[in-house]
Design a protein around this motif. Structure first.
Motif, PDB file in Angstrom:
ATOM      1  N   GLN A 121      58.278  72.633  72.046  1.00 17.14           N
ATOM      2  CA  GLN A 121      58.086  72.455  73.480  1.00 17.14           C
ATOM      3  C   GLN A 121      56.971  71.440  73.751  1.00 17.14           C
ATOM      4  O   GLN A 121      55.886  71.525  73.179  1.00 17.14           O
ATOM      5  N   LEU A 122      57.249  70.484  74.626  1.00 19.13           N
ATOM      6  CA  LEU A 122      56.348  69.353  74.831  1.00 19.13           C
ATOM      7  C   LEU A 122      54.959  69.781  75.293  1.00 19.13           C
ATOM      8  O   LEU A 122      53.957  69.167  74.922  1.00 19.13           O
ATOM      9  N   TYR A 123      54.887  70.828  76.114  1.00 23.88           N
ATOM     10  CA  TYR A 123      53.568  71.223  76.620  1.00 23.88           C
ATOM     11  C   TYR A 123      52.735  71.942  75.559  1.00 23.88           C
ATOM     12  O   TYR A 123      51.570  72.282  75.805  1.00 23.88           O
ATOM     13  N   ARG A 124      53.314  72.153  74.373  1.00 25.14           N
ATOM     14  CA  ARG A 124      52.565  72.794  73.284  1.00 25.14           C
ATOM     15  C   ARG A 124      52.061  71.755  72.271  1.00 25.14           C
ATOM     16  O   ARG A 124      51.636  72.117  71.167  1.00 25.14           O
ATOM     17  N   PHE A 125      52.113  70.468  72.645  1.00 22.07           N
ATOM     18  CA  PHE A 125      51.576  69.404  71.794  1.00 22.07           C
ATOM     19  C   PHE A 125      50.157  69.065  72.218  1.00 22.07           C
ATOM     20  O   PHE A 125      49.828  69.037  73.406  1.00 22.07           O
ATOM     21  N   GLY A 126      49.331  68.750  71.233  1.00 19.49           N
ATOM     22  CA  GLY A 126      47.981  68.273  71.500  1.00 19.49           C
ATOM     23  C   GLY A 126      47.928  66.758  71.443  1.00 19.49           C
ATOM     24  O   GLY A 126      48.918  66.080  71.719  1.00 19.49           O
ATOM     25  N   GLU A 127      46.769  66.221  71.056  1.00 22.54           N
ATOM     26  CA  GLU A 127      46.580  64.779  71.022  1.00 22.54           C
ATOM     27  C   GLU A 127      47.444  64.148  69.930  1.00 22.54           C
ATOM     28  O   GLU A 127      47.512  64.633  68.807  1.00 22.54           O
ATOM     29  N   THR A 128      48.114  63.057  70.280  1.00 24.57           N
ATOM     30  CA  THR A 128      48.928  62.315  69.320  1.00 24.57           C
ATOM     31  C   THR A 128      48.033  61.475  68.415  1.00 24.57           C
ATOM     32  O   THR A 128      47.004  60.947  68.857  1.00 24.57           O
ATOM     33  N   VAL A 129      48.411  61.357  67.147  1.00 26.06           N
ATOM     34  CA  VAL A 129      47.633  60.551  66.207  1.00 26.06           C
ATOM     35  C   VAL A 129      48.531  59.487  65.577  1.00 26.06           C
ATOM     36  O   VAL A 129      49.755  59.599  65.591  1.00 26.06           O
ATOM     37  N   SER A 130      47.906  58.450  65.043  1.00 24.64           N
ATOM     38  CA  SER A 130      48.609  57.408  64.303  1.00 24.64           C
ATOM     39  C   SER A 130      48.127  57.415  62.863  1.00 24.64           C
ATOM     40  O   SER A 130      46.917  57.492  62.605  1.00 24.64           O
ATOM     41  N   ILE A 131      49.062  57.347  61.925  1.00 24.67           N
ATOM     42  CA  ILE A 131      48.717  57.335  60.501  1.00 24.67           C
ATOM     43  C   ILE A 131      49.002  55.945  59.949  1.00 24.67           C
ATOM     44  O   ILE A 131      50.156  55.504  59.922  1.00 24.67           O
ATOM     45  N   PRO A 132      47.962  55.231  59.504  1.00 18.09           N
ATOM     46  CA  PRO A 132      48.154  53.867  58.996  1.00 18.09           C
ATOM     47  C   PRO A 132      48.462  53.858  57.500  1.00 18.09           C
ATOM     48  O   PRO A 132      48.149  54.804  56.775  1.00 18.09           O
ATOM     49  N   PHE A 133      49.063  52.775  57.051  1.00 14.40           N
ATOM     50  CA  PHE A 133      49.229  52.559  55.614  1.00 14.40           C
ATOM     51  C   PHE A 133      47.859  52.420  54.961  1.00 14.40           C
ATOM     52  O   PHE A 133      46.984  51.727  55.477  1.00 14.40           O
ATOM     53  N   TRP A 134      47.691  53.061  53.825  1.00 13.55           N
ATOM     54  CA  TRP A 134      46.471  52.893  53.048  1.00 13.55           C
ATOM     55  C   TRP A 134      46.602  51.720  52.083  1.00 13.55           C
ATOM     56  O   TRP A 134      47.705  51.334  51.687  1.00 13.55           O
ATOM     57  N   THR A 135      45.450  51.171  51.715  1.00 14.13           N
ATOM     58  CA  THR A 135      45.369  50.209  50.622  1.00 14.13           C
ATOM     59  C   THR A 135      44.393  50.763  49.600  1.00 14.13           C
ATOM     60  O   THR A 135      43.785  51.822  49.811  1.00 14.13           O
ATOM     61  N   GLU A 136      44.216  50.072  48.514  1.00 14.65           N
ATOM     62  CA  GLU A 136      43.279  50.546  47.484  1.00 14.65           C
ATOM     63  C   GLU A 136      41.852  50.607  48.017  1.00 14.65           C
ATOM     64  O   GLU A 136      41.071  51.475  47.617  1.00 14.65           O
ATOM     65  N   SER A 137      41.517  49.700  48.931  1.00 13.88           N
ATOM     66  CA  SER A 137      40.134  49.623  49.418  1.00 13.88           C
ATOM     67  C   SER A 137      39.948  50.161  50.832  1.00 13.88           C
ATOM     68  O   SER A 137      38.817  50.211  51.332  1.00 13.88           O
ATOM     69  N   TRP A 138      41.030  50.568  51.490  1.00 19.62           N
ATOM     70  CA  TRP A 138      40.934  51.025  52.897  1.00 19.62           C
ATOM     71  C   TRP A 138      41.820  52.242  53.075  1.00 19.62           C
ATOM     72  O   TRP A 138      43.040  52.134  53.091  1.00 19.62           O
ATOM     73  N   GLN A 139      41.198  53.406  53.192  1.00 18.59           N
ATOM     74  CA  GLN A 139      41.937  54.668  53.309  1.00 18.59           C
ATOM     75  C   GLN A 139      41.338  55.535  54.419  1.00 18.59           C
ATOM     76  O   GLN A 139      40.728  56.577  54.159  1.00 18.59           O
ATOM     77  N   PRO A 140      41.494  55.129  55.677  1.00 20.40           N
ATOM     78  CA  PRO A 140      40.904  55.873  56.801  1.00 20.40           C
ATOM     79  C   PRO A 140      41.582  57.222  56.998  1.00 20.40           C
ATOM     80  O   PRO A 140      42.790  57.379  56.770  1.00 20.40           O
ATOM     81  N   ASP A 141      40.785  58.188  57.449  1.00 17.59           N
ATOM     82  CA  ASP A 141      41.341  59.520  57.733  1.00 17.59           C
ATOM     83  C   ASP A 141      40.723  60.131  58.993  1.00 17.59           C
ATOM     84  O   ASP A 141      40.663  61.351  59.142  1.00 17.59           O
ATOM     85  N   SER A 142      40.281  59.257  59.917  1.00 16.48           N
ATOM     86  CA  SER A 142      39.636  59.749  61.138  1.00 16.48           C
ATOM     87  C   SER A 142      40.578  60.595  61.988  1.00 16.48           C
ATOM     88  O   SER A 142      40.127  61.464  62.755  1.00 16.48           O
ATOM     89  N   PHE A 143      41.882  60.375  61.852  1.00 16.84           N
ATOM     90  CA  PHE A 143      42.868  61.153  62.619  1.00 16.84           C
ATOM     91  C   PHE A 143      42.894  62.618  62.197  1.00 16.84           C
ATOM     92  O   PHE A 143      43.390  63.465  62.935  1.00 16.84           O
ATOM     93  N   TYR A 144      42.353  62.905  61.011  1.00 16.57           N
ATOM     94  CA  TYR A 144      42.335  64.283  60.511  1.00 16.57           C
ATOM     95  C   TYR A 144      41.607  65.211  61.478  1.00 16.57           C
ATOM     96  O   TYR A 144      42.037  66.352  61.709  1.00 16.57           O
ATOM     97  N   ASP A 145      40.505  64.755  62.048  1.00 16.74           N
ATOM     98  CA  ASP A 145      39.726  65.595  62.970  1.00 16.74           C
ATOM     99  C   ASP A 145      40.531  65.949  64.215  1.00 16.74           C
ATOM    100  O   ASP A 145      40.378  67.047  64.769  1.00 16.74           O
TER     101      ASP A 145
END
Length: 287
Positions: free
Chosen positions: A123-147
């Protein structure tokens, strides 16, 4: 007038009647090919609309606003957007530029993944904030969306994860050259997203942190929503890592607390309702 027209999520027929009428009479029509894609190509759209389209790639959308908006104060200029015009902040920026140039604009809305995601039964009203998951590289692996996932699940809310799209991305080597060279287009799958999400909780476990989800958390994978080849799968995050939902575009949902109606509807996308109930019982928020 400058028009931004949503195309919906399926094929050429998903444009609204009002949108199609504007496209047919406009001076120029751009097809945005940066933030999302349709399951059909430019040629199919041109045949259906009965006119030619100008591809608006990343460079044109981000740096060529003046070119797109040229003469829009005296002629009808259209930007076609997959989904809904306000599905990406890039389009909002373009509208602000039109306003600064005293160019009138109108928005023609359509379905987007933000509301069509309800096709899985959550149900749509049971969704929270939408997040975006980017492709990781060997030197760039962000995970700020985890919070954000942590915050959603702590409130019992589902999280819609929009998966990365890389279209006309310059190669690292070409950034130092005058002539850009581009990587082949890439579209993140639910399998790749699940693999990165599992890697994140592996790090959190090593640091003895509280977990937003585990490998047994119930997830929903969606592919090509709105098209004739739409596919949906409900399973654990670990099982999603090995899932193959076919061609793009994919989206992933990490579920929160589930209403009985949601479970009943989701059951058709799992091996069995018994298995779904078992997963749901063990996938509650971990504190």
């Amino acid at each position: 007038m400058f028009y931004v027209i949503g195309l919906g999520l399926g094929g050429p027929e998903d444009i609204t009647v009002r949108g199609l009428e504007i496209v047919k009479r406009a001076e120029r029509v751009y097809l945005e090919s940066y933030t999302s894609i349709l399951t059909v190509g430019k040629e199919v759209l041109e045949q259906f609309y009965g006119r030619s389209l100008i591809i608006a790639d990343r460079d044109l959308i981000e740096q060529g606003a003046d070119e797109i908006l040229q003469d829009a104060n005296s002629k009808d200029v259209v930007l076609l957007v997959v989904g809904d015009p306000f599905g990406a902040t890039t389009h909002t920026d373009l509208l602000l530029r039109a306003k600064e140039a005293n160019i009138n604009y109108k928005i023609i809305h359509n379905a987007s993944i933000m509301n069509a995601v309800g096709c899985c039964g959550l149900q749509l009203y049971r969704f929270g904030e939408t997040v975006s998951i980017p492709f990781w590289t060997e030197s760039w692996q962000p995970d700020s969306f985890y919070d954000k996932i942590f915050g959603n699940r702590s409130l019992g809310l589902h999280t819609l994860c929009l998966l990365d799209i890389c279209v006309k991305e310059p190669t690292l080597e070409s950034l130092t050259k005058k002539r850009k060279e581009y990587q082949p287009p890439r579209f993140m799958s639910v399998s790749e997203a699940a693999e990165q999400l599992l890697e994140i909780i592996g790090r959190k476990c090593r640091d003895h942190e509280k977990l937003a989800y585990t490998s047994t958390t119930l997830c929903v994978g969606l592919a090509r929503v709105g098209s004739d080849t739409q596919k949906i799968l409900a399973c654990t995050l670990q099982e999603m890592k090995d899932a193959d939902l076919g061609p793009p575009l994919h989206s992933l949902i990490i579920t929160g607390c589930l209403h009985p109606f949601e479970l009943d509807f989701l059951a058709q996308f799992c091996d069995s309702k018994e298995k779904l109930l078992q997963i749901a019982q063990t996938s509650s928020f971990i504190v």
